[in-house]
Design a protein around this motif. Structure first.
Motif, short mmCIF file in Angstrom:
data_model
loop_
_atom_site.label_atom_id
_atom_site.label_comp_id
_atom_site.label_asym_id
_atom_site.label_seq_id
_atom_site.Cartn_x
_atom_site.Cartn_y
_atom_site.Cartn_z
N ASN A 137 37.39 42.18 28.16
CA ASN A 137 36.06 42.43 28.74
C ASN A 137 35.07 41.35 28.30
O ASN A 137 34.28 40.86 29.11
N GLU A 138 35.11 40.98 27.02
CA GLU A 138 34.22 39.93 26.50
C GLU A 138 34.47 38.59 27.16
O GLU A 138 33.54 37.82 27.42
N ARG A 139 35.74 38.30 27.40
CA ARG A 139 36.13 36.97 27.86
C ARG A 139 36.24 36.83 29.38
O ARG A 139 36.36 35.71 29.89
N SER A 140 36.21 37.94 30.10
CA SER A 140 36.50 37.90 31.53
C SER A 140 35.54 36.99 32.30
O SER A 140 35.95 36.31 33.24
N SER A 141 34.27 36.93 31.91
CA SER A 141 33.33 36.08 32.64
C SER A 141 33.71 34.60 32.50
O SER A 141 33.44 33.80 33.41
N PHE A 142 34.35 34.24 31.41
CA PHE A 142 34.82 32.86 31.23
C PHE A 142 36.14 32.65 31.97
O PHE A 142 36.28 31.68 32.73
N TYR A 143 37.09 33.54 31.75
CA TYR A 143 38.40 33.42 32.41
C TYR A 143 38.25 33.38 33.93
O TYR A 143 38.96 32.63 34.61
N ASN A 144 37.33 34.18 34.46
CA ASN A 144 37.18 34.27 35.91
C ASN A 144 36.59 33.01 36.54
O ASN A 144 36.60 32.88 37.76
N GLN A 145 36.12 32.08 35.73
CA GLN A 145 35.64 30.80 36.25
C GLN A 145 36.78 29.83 36.56
O GLN A 145 36.55 28.75 37.12
N ALA A 146 38.01 30.20 36.19
CA ALA A 146 39.15 29.31 36.45
C ALA A 146 39.35 29.10 37.95
O ALA A 146 39.06 29.99 38.76
N MET A 147 39.86 27.94 38.29
CA MET A 147 40.09 27.61 39.70
C MET A 147 41.23 28.42 40.30
O MET A 147 41.21 28.73 41.48
N TYR A 148 42.24 28.70 39.48
CA TYR A 148 43.41 29.45 39.94
C TYR A 148 43.63 30.65 39.04
O TYR A 148 43.57 30.52 37.81
N HIS A 149 43.89 31.80 39.65
CA HIS A 149 44.19 33.03 38.92
C HIS A 149 45.61 33.44 39.29
O HIS A 149 45.89 33.70 40.46
N LEU A 150 46.49 33.48 38.29
CA LEU A 150 47.88 33.84 38.55
C LEU A 150 48.23 35.12 37.77
O LEU A 150 48.33 35.08 36.55
N PRO A 151 48.38 36.24 38.47
CA PRO A 151 48.80 37.47 37.77
C PRO A 151 50.20 37.26 37.18
O PRO A 151 51.12 36.86 37.89
N THR A 152 50.32 37.48 35.88
CA THR A 152 51.58 37.14 35.20
C THR A 152 52.76 37.97 35.67
O THR A 152 53.89 37.52 35.56
N ARG A 153 52.52 39.15 36.19
CA ARG A 153 53.66 39.96 36.65
C ARG A 153 54.34 39.33 37.86
O ARG A 153 55.46 39.68 38.19
N TYR A 154 53.66 38.40 38.53
CA TYR A 154 54.25 37.74 39.71
C TYR A 154 54.56 36.27 39.45
O TYR A 154 54.77 35.51 40.39
N MET A 155 54.58 35.88 38.18
CA MET A 155 54.76 34.47 37.84
C MET A 155 56.14 33.97 38.24
O MET A 155 57.14 34.67 38.12
N HIS A 156 56.14 32.71 38.68
CA HIS A 156 57.37 32.03 39.06
C HIS A 156 57.13 30.54 38.90
O HIS A 156 55.99 30.08 38.96
N ILE A 157 58.18 29.81 38.74
CA ILE A 157 58.09 28.36 38.56
C ILE A 157 57.38 27.71 39.75
O ILE A 157 56.67 26.72 39.60
N ASP A 158 57.53 28.28 40.93
CA ASP A 158 56.93 27.72 42.13
C ASP A 158 55.41 27.82 42.16
O ASP A 158 54.76 27.09 42.91
N ASN A 159 54.82 28.73 41.37
CA ASN A 159 53.37 28.86 41.34
C ASN A 159 52.71 27.51 41.03
O ASN A 159 51.72 27.14 41.66
N PHE A 160 53.25 26.81 40.06
CA PHE A 160 52.65 25.54 39.65
C PHE A 160 52.84 24.47 40.72
O PHE A 160 51.93 23.67 40.95
N GLN A 161 53.99 24.46 41.38
CA GLN A 161 54.22 23.48 42.44
C GLN A 161 53.19 23.64 43.55
O GLN A 161 52.71 22.66 44.11
N LYS A 162 52.82 24.87 43.86
CA LYS A 162 51.80 25.13 44.89
C LYS A 162 50.44 24.58 44.43
O LYS A 162 49.69 24.02 45.23
N ILE A 163 50.14 24.75 43.15
CA ILE A 163 48.86 24.25 42.62
C ILE A 163 48.86 22.71 42.67
O ILE A 163 47.86 22.10 43.05
N ILE A 164 49.95 22.10 42.30
CA ILE A 164 50.05 20.63 42.34
C ILE A 164 49.84 20.13 43.77
O ILE A 164 49.10 19.18 44.00
N ARG A 165 50.47 20.79 44.73
CA ARG A 165 50.31 20.37 46.13
C ARG A 165 48.86 20.52 46.58
O ARG A 165 48.34 19.69 47.33
#
Length: 168
Positions: A137-165
């Motif tokens: 709760n304290e940190r969410s206002s900072f974390y939410n400023q990130a350009m990409y939000h990736l829910p960890t339960r759906y993480m896959h190696i391809d997530n990063f390839q999409k960001i790179i593209r």
């Protein structure tokens, strides 16, 4: 391109950073490890000896060195985005990726690591869940400023390839 991975402890920043590094060929760095190398002592020892304010200053200074480098993946400490205007600076100098985990996921992951993480050592799971919830709760206002939000339960190696593209 510079990629800054942020998120709460136990969200998988180091794990995924290494996976993405191997898949992309970009070098991987861990901000805490870089500070430990420079200082010759662990983050825990720095906190104990000099306090959080001194550590956060060292952290911001080490982070600033990465703004001069090119083409890397950097795993940042859970609190890094919350101090010294670090989040804004990371967004200005590269792509920020927030590994977003639920309290339940973090409790499950951190349960086995409690003794190796001084901040949560000795906490039972109920206290740990409350601690994580409050910190998120304290940190969410900072974390939410990130350009990409990736829910960890759906993480896959391809997530990063999409960001790179998209961002590379």
């Amino acid at each position: 391109m510079r990629y800054f991975i942020i998120g709460f402890m136990g969200s998988g920043k180091t794990y995924w950073g290494k996976q993405w590094s191997e898949a992309s060929g970009l070098p991987f760095y861990d901000l805490d490890e870089e500070i430990e190398k420079k200082e010759g002592k662990s983050v825990s020892a720095i906190f104990a000896e000099k306090g959080e304010d001194a550590f956060r200053k060292m952290e911001a200074e080490m982070l600033a060195l990465f703004y001069k480098k090119e083409d890397f993946i950097l795993s940042c400490g859970g609190g890094t985005p919350c101090f010294h205007n670090n989040m804004k600076q990371m967004n200005n100098h590269g792509a920020t990726i927030y590994l977003q985990s639920t309290v339940e996921e973090l409790v499950q992951r951190l349960h086995a690591e409690k003794e190796t993480r001084p901040l949560i050592a000795g906490m039972n799971d109920e206290v740990l869940a409350e601690f994580i919830s409050n910190k998120l709760n304290e940190r969410s206002s900072f974390y939410n400023q990130a350009m990409y939000h990736l829910p960890t339960r759906y993480m896959h190696i391809d997530n990063f390839q999409k960001i790179i593209r998209r961002h590379g």
